[in-house]
Design an enzyme around this catalytic site. Structure first.
Site, mmCIF file in Angstrom:
data_model
loop_
_atom_site.group_PDB
_atom_site.id
_atom_site.type_symbol
_atom_site.label_atom_id
_atom_site.label_comp_id
_atom_site.label_asym_id
_atom_site.label_seq_id
_atom_site.Cartn_x
_atom_site.Cartn_y
_atom_site.Cartn_z
ATOM 1 N N ARG A 1 -3.273 -1.164 -6.493
ATOM 2 C CA ARG A 1 -2.331 -2.288 -6.564
ATOM 3 C C ARG A 1 -2.688 -3.109 -7.792
ATOM 4 O O ARG A 1 -3.798 -3.000 -8.321
ATOM 5 C CB ARG A 1 -2.423 -3.155 -5.312
ATOM 6 C CG ARG A 1 -3.754 -3.849 -5.218
ATOM 7 C CD ARG A 1 -3.932 -4.630 -3.942
ATOM 8 N NE ARG A 1 -5.359 -4.816 -3.768
ATOM 9 C CZ ARG A 1 -5.982 -5.000 -2.622
ATOM 10 N NH1 ARG A 1 -5.294 -5.022 -1.509
ATOM 11 N NH2 ARG A 1 -7.271 -5.152 -2.565
ATOM 12 N N SER B 1 16.358 -41.856 -17.430
ATOM 13 C CA SER B 1 15.088 -41.219 -17.125
ATOM 14 C C SER B 1 14.928 -41.240 -15.607
ATOM 15 O O SER B 1 14.962 -42.304 -14.997
ATOM 16 C CB SER B 1 13.943 -41.977 -17.796
ATOM 17 O OG SER B 1 12.720 -41.396 -17.401
ATOM 18 N N HIS C 1 -5.097 -32.860 6.854
ATOM 19 C CA HIS C 1 -5.030 -34.231 6.329
ATOM 20 C C HIS C 1 -5.884 -34.365 5.074
ATOM 21 O O HIS C 1 -5.422 -34.849 4.036
ATOM 22 C CB HIS C 1 -5.500 -35.210 7.412
ATOM 23 C CG HIS C 1 -5.537 -36.637 6.962
ATOM 24 N ND1 HIS C 1 -6.674 -37.224 6.450
ATOM 25 C CD2 HIS C 1 -4.568 -37.570 6.911
ATOM 26 C CE1 HIS C 1 -6.400 -38.475 6.119
ATOM 27 N NE2 HIS C 1 -5.130 -38.719 6.395
ATOM 28 N N ARG D 1 -3.054 3.179 8.616
ATOM 29 C CA ARG D 1 -3.413 2.021 7.787
ATOM 30 C C ARG D 1 -2.290 1.008 7.719
ATOM 31 O O ARG D 1 -1.155 1.364 7.448
ATOM 32 C CB ARG D 1 -3.734 2.477 6.359
ATOM 33 C CG ARG D 1 -4.613 3.689 6.297
ATOM 34 C CD ARG D 1 -4.652 4.283 4.903
ATOM 35 N NE ARG D 1 -5.304 3.413 3.942
ATOM 36 C CZ ARG D 1 -5.317 3.669 2.630
ATOM 37 N NH1 ARG D 1 -4.706 4.751 2.158
ATOM 38 N NH2 ARG D 1 -5.937 2.846 1.812
ATOM 39 N N CYS E 1 10.416 -38.929 -15.536
ATOM 40 C CA CYS E 1 9.112 -39.541 -15.765
ATOM 41 C C CYS E 1 8.358 -39.787 -14.469
ATOM 42 O O CYS E 1 7.655 -40.742 -14.344
ATOM 43 C CB CYS E 1 9.253 -40.845 -16.523
ATOM 44 S SG CYS E 1 10.161 -42.106 -15.630
ATOM 45 N N MET F 1 -5.581 -7.274 8.493
ATOM 46 C CA MET F 1 -4.970 -6.370 9.463
ATOM 47 C C MET F 1 -5.815 -5.113 9.623
ATOM 48 O O MET F 1 -6.936 -5.068 9.171
ATOM 49 C CB MET F 1 -3.539 -6.107 9.069
ATOM 50 C CG MET F 1 -2.740 -7.415 9.179
ATOM 51 S SD MET F 1 -1.002 -7.214 8.991
ATOM 52 C CE MET F 1 -0.942 -6.382 7.457
ATOM 53 N N LYS G 1 0.831 -1.198 0.000
ATOM 54 C CA LYS G 1 0.000 0.000 0.000
ATOM 55 C C LYS G 1 0.868 1.251 0.000
ATOM 56 O O LYS G 1 0.650 2.171 -0.797
ATOM 57 C CB LYS G 1 -0.910 -0.021 1.233
ATOM 58 C CG LYS G 1 -2.093 0.898 1.145
ATOM 59 C CD LYS G 1 -2.975 0.780 2.397
ATOM 60 C CE LYS G 1 -3.753 -0.524 2.420
ATOM 61 N NZ LYS G 1 -4.338 -0.800 3.755
ATOM 62 N N GLY H 1 -8.332 -7.774 4.511
ATOM 63 C CA GLY H 1 -9.109 -7.819 5.749
ATOM 64 C C GLY H 1 -8.383 -8.452 6.924
ATOM 65 O O GLY H 1 -8.989 -8.708 7.953
ATOM 66 N N TYR I 1 13.976 -33.545 -21.468
ATOM 67 C CA TYR I 1 12.521 -33.566 -21.504
ATOM 68 C C TYR I 1 11.937 -33.919 -20.138
ATOM 69 O O TYR I 1 12.635 -34.444 -19.267
ATOM 70 C CB TYR I 1 12.011 -34.568 -22.561
ATOM 71 C CG TYR I 1 12.261 -36.017 -22.219
ATOM 72 C CD1 TYR I 1 11.344 -36.742 -21.440
ATOM 73 C CD2 TYR I 1 13.404 -36.667 -22.667
ATOM 74 C CE1 TYR I 1 11.574 -38.071 -21.121
ATOM 75 C CE2 TYR I 1 13.644 -38.003 -22.360
ATOM 76 C CZ TYR I 1 12.727 -38.704 -21.574
ATOM 77 O OH TYR I 1 12.955 -39.997 -21.244
#
Ligand code: ADP
Ligand code: MG
Ligand code: MG
Length: 902
Positions: A343, A786, A459, A98, A854, A109, A29, A107, A874
């Site tokens: 912002r 691989s 979990h 602020r 892979c 702080m 800000k 929202g 790749y």
């Protein structure tokens, strides 16, 4: 320390001294207020106290030396500039205090407006406003309310009740109907509430108000909800917040004043236009608080054309300056426009793509920057089916979008019930307060998981993401009652068997079945939507950015596919070959019987019979895949899992045999099978007889597979196609293992291929840590590596993947031992180091050694960047992840100065 430091640290910056790149120090800000100030936009003057000051305060528990004096000096110069003194009884300067951290924490702080008002300056304020008593008392009551609530922890409801009471006495719902006397009365009521809760009078000294408010903003960094939010968004805990002290401007001075918020484009869809809300005669938070009905910003044109035009001009200017979607807050004080915040605005995944495309069209950014502005996680989100949300569907609760997707089904409350109903072919949603490892089977059976507790690392969330299953966690409006088999939300009672729909992206929960619609982005990848010929802005933009990513990337993208159908789809999604074709499933189904014969074979003859029966079946499988991948490389992994996986479970077999014996049936065959299963039983199958070990123990097994691959390739080539097979040996830990397999394979290939022109590469997986550490030796016998990062992670950490995710990963995530499951995103420090060592030493021994990966990591955005940096050729991932990997490989290859996009 400080005593030795000759230069005092600068803790306070005037808006004119900062700029947008100082977010670390000034917070988002503050940095943007400074930027707007320096752009010459109408920002009320003020200053910013740095995050450094906050950090010092939070570590020592007191304001750092020098801060008070610096605040004093900046306040004095602000007073001079405004020609008013803070809280002066006759002509008061008022300020807002602020919070503003580096990353926006909406929202989370605190902010206090109208600091500097007291019993005397309220009269001065009224005089300033031409005798507008109503306005002055309204401002004062707001100060006591905000100050009480955020600085002194007075319960906010008490103030709200007092306000409601006055409105009720007056017979109105509208706060504009309250006159100066009502508000004066309200101030008295507020003061009493304040005194009751704090044991002191509301502070009349303006400077004390200011200091306490600043301290409260510092403290708000460590408020519980802020801590939770940071954990969820993975925002570091030690950044601290800056504090902005801003001259008040007043939107509550009458009908020619007001306050509003706006976006420079639609943050939902990215569409251009004017998106905002305006509220006349209101201050600050009223717009978002829903106190009165706001009007669409467009209506400001009628109310105050000059300010409206000026605002549109400023918005265009901000977009051009930030080269991105901006969101803003503004206030109009008696026809004078003031900018209070801007912002780079948050946006949905769809809007991110659309806006990036538009900005390229507008010449504000180039395609590299557009590519940088979007990411694979957003693309993945756009590939999930979505709910078709017409008017009739209103969410009944909102939790955390813990694992994306859209799922509908009958509610169940226990794992067992989920398994039962799913077995009957029902879609079920498992609803729990929170899940635990015992719920695993139910989670597997369910279409989606809904919990009333827990965040993104609970979990339920961790396990669901691991399974790719839709999950909404922490929907705390739900009252879940498992014994009664019901949950309540608001006035609704939902019983077992009732249908709900959950959106794992937005976290929203709906009653009933919401219809699902396919993703247009998937339709585009499937080739069902022509990007050149659609009015779908999202598809056009995705196409354009994907095309650029493909041109930019160095990493190739292959797919993991075991069937012709998967191969074909992946090819449509842009796969440039198969990086992992598993051969396990080719031993299942009605082929099991052959496998049993193979395993039970008592002599060479029987074994060879079984193998020669399997050979043509495997060959047919490979022909199908080579045809689909015509001209592209196909890496086939020789059989990997432990053999007993192809046999019936021990317990079941033992029971069958016992029962049959009882009946006096001939059980010779079953007994032999049982004996074999007993013989092959392993305590730790993942570390047992599998992969190359199996190939070395069962004569002819790998030879049969190699022959099937080579014969399939020759068959495809004879038909005029092109086959590029790569044979991959799993679980190699020592070069000698590979050499043994290789010698036999080369002999067979030479025999089969003849002069057909088919070329077959032989390489290995690097998935055992020892292989990574001896890669220099192994490379002597391998034409490619691989990296099997699933096993490498499993063996590198000593984690059994199937067990650990459900058992304790949620706890590890909660404790921050890792930020994300190492099976989801590669652990660059440990497992990644093994990859790096193997890549370097492998290439040193054999220049040009082909390197790929892979594991599912091949489709994980962060991991793709890592593999790019290690220099792999790749990545290979499941078909649906191919576009994500293409995009991220492109992003990894470009360098931009782009800003922090969080
Ligand atoms: P948040 O970060 O929650 O948006 P803000 O610090 O932006 O909090 O302030 C809350 C509200 O108060 C916003 O609507 C803002 O525009 C308004 N506000 C803040 N400072 C001032 C000021 N100096 N004059 C008028 N309104 C202000
Ligand atoms: Mg704001
Ligand atoms: Mg493996």
């Amino acid at each position: 320390m400080a005593a030795h430091d000759p230069v005092e640290q600068k803790y306070v910056y005037d808006f004119a001294e900062g700029n947008k790149d100082l977010k670390d120090l000034l917070g988002g800000k503050g940095a943007n207020l400074a930027e707007m100030t320096n752009l010459g936009l109408p920002v009320p003057p003020g200053f910013t106290i740095t995050t450094e000051a906050c950090k010092a305060y939070l570590t020592t528990g007191r304001e750092p030396d020098g801060l008070a004096a610096q605040i004093e000096a900046h306040l004095e110069s602000l007073e001079r500039e405004m020609g008013r003194r803070l809280g002066d009884p006759d002509d008061p300067l008022l300020v807002s205090v602020r919070s503003g951290a580096k990353f926006s924490m909406p929202g989370m702080m605190e902010t206090v407006l109208n600091v500097g008002l007291n019993d005397r300056s309220v009269v001065g304020l009224s005089n300033q406003a031409g005798g507008n008593d109503r306005f002055a008392w309204d401002s004062y009551r707001r100060l006591i309310q905000m100050f009480g609530k955020t600085v002194c922890e007075v319960p906010g409801e008490e103030f709200e009740h007092a306000l409601d009471e006055i409105k009720r006495a007056k017979g109105t719902h509208n706060d504009l109907d309250l006159d100066a006397d009502d508000l004066r009365g309200l101030v008295d009521a507020y003061k009493q509430i304040f005194a009751k809760h704090t044991g002191r009078e509301f502070p009349q000294e303006p400077r004390e108000q200011l200091d306490l408010a600043i301290r409260a903003v510092f403290d708000s960094w460590n408020a519980e909800r802020a801590i939770l939010y940071r954990r969820q968004e993975r925002i570091p805990a030690d950044l601290g917040t800056a504090v902005n002290v801003v001259t008040m401007v007043f939107g509550n001075l009458g009908p020619d004043s007001g306050t509003g918020v706006a976006f420079t484009r639609d943050p939902g869809s990215g569409a251009q236009g004017i998106y905002g809300d305006y509220l006349a005669n209101a201050q600050g938070e009223d717009v978002v608080a829903g106190i009165r009905n706001t009007v669409p910003l467009q209506e400001l044109e009628q109310l105050d054309k000059t300010s409206y035009d000026q605002l549109l001009g400023i918005m265009a200017r901000l977009e051009e300056h930030y080269k991105d979607l901006c969101d803003i807050e503004f206030t109009i004080e008696r026809g004078k426009l003031w900018m209070l915040q801007t912002r780079v605005g948050k946006r949905t995944a769809a809007a991110a793509f659309v806006i990036a495309g538009q900005l390229v069209d507008e010449g504000l950014i180039d395609l590299d920057e557009a590519l940088h502005r979007v990411n694979g996680a957003q693309l993945a989100q756009l590939m999930f089916p979505r709910f078709q949300l017409d008017h009739e569907f209103e969410p009944v609760a909102k939790g955390i979008g813990a694992s994306p997707g859209a799922a509908s089904g009958k509610v169940v409350f226990t794992s067992a019930r989920a398994v039962e109903l799913a077995a009957e072919g029902e879609s079920v949603i498992l609803v729990r307060r929170e899940t635990n490892p015992d719920d695993l089977n139910g989670m597997i059976a369910a279409k989606g998981i809904l919990t009333s507790r827990g965040g993104k690392t609970s979990h339920a969330a961790v396990v669901a993401r691991g399974m790719g299953k839709t999950c909404v966690s922490g929907a705390d409006e739900l009252e879940v009652n498992v014994p009664a088999k019901k949950f309540t939300v608001g006035d609704h009672v939902v019983n077992e068997g009732d249908v709900v729909s959950i959106d794992g992206t937005t976290g929203k929960v709906y009653l009933g079945e919401v219809p699902v619609m396919p993703s247009e982005v998937v339709q585009y990848f499937e080739g069902e939507l022509d990007p050149e010929n659609t009015d779908d802005a999202l598809v056009r933009s995705v196409h354009r950015i994907m095309t650029h990513a493909d041109a930019a990337r160095r990493l190739r993208v292959r797919t993991n596919a075991d069937t012709g159908a998967d191969a074909a789809r992946a090819r449509r999604f842009g796969a440039e070959g198969i990086g992992l074709c598993r051969t396990e499933h080719m031993f299942l189904g009605d082929r099991r019987e052959l496998v049993e014969r193979l395993i039970l074979a008592s002599g060479e003859r029987e074994r060879e019979d079984a193998l020669s029966a399997l050979l043509p079946l495997q060959r047919a499988d490979f022909i199908e895949i080579f045809r689909e991948m015509d001209g592209l490389p196909v890496t086939v992994r020789l059989i990997d899992p432990p053999l007993h996986e192809f046999l019936p479970p021990l317990e079941q077999l033992a029971v069958n045999v016992a029962v049959a014996q009882e009946r006096g049936e001939d059980v010779a065959k079953e007994e032999a099978l049982l004996a074999a299963v007993r013989r092959m039983h392993e305590e730790n199958p993942m570390l047992g007889l599998r992969g190359v070990r199996l190939g070395l123990v069962i004569p002819g097994l790998f030879a049969m597979q190699v022959r099937a691959i080579a014969e399939a390739a020759v068959a495809v080539v004879r038909d005029g196609g092109t086959a590029c097979p790569e044979i991959m040996v799993p679980l190699v830990g020592a070069v000698q293992e590979l050499e043994t397999v290789r010698a036999e394979a080369e002999r067979i290939i030479a025999e089969v291929v003849g002069d057909s022109g088919v070329e077959v590469l032989i390489g290995t997986m690097i998935e055992v840590p020892r292989a990574a550490l001896t890669a220099g030796q192994i490379a002597e016998a391998a034409e490619f590596f691989s990296f099997g990062t699933n096993d490498l992670t499993q063996m590198g950490w000593g984690f059994s993947r199937d067990d650990v995710e459900g058992a304790f990963f949620w706890r590890y995530l909660e404790l921050g031992i890792f930020g994300i499951s190492p099976f989801e995103s590669i652990d660059t420090d440990g497992v990644g180091r093994l990859v790096r060592i193997a890549a370097e030493e492998g290439r040193a021994a054999r220049p040009g050694l082909k390197l790929g990966v892979c594991g599912e990591h091949g489709g994980d955005p962060d991991s793709v960047h890592f593999f790019h940096s290690v220099g792999l050729d790749y990545v290979s991932c499941s078909p649906f992840r191919v576009p994500v990997a293409r995009l991220e490989a492109g992003r990894a290859a470009i360098t931009t100065t782009g800003s922090d996009s969080r």
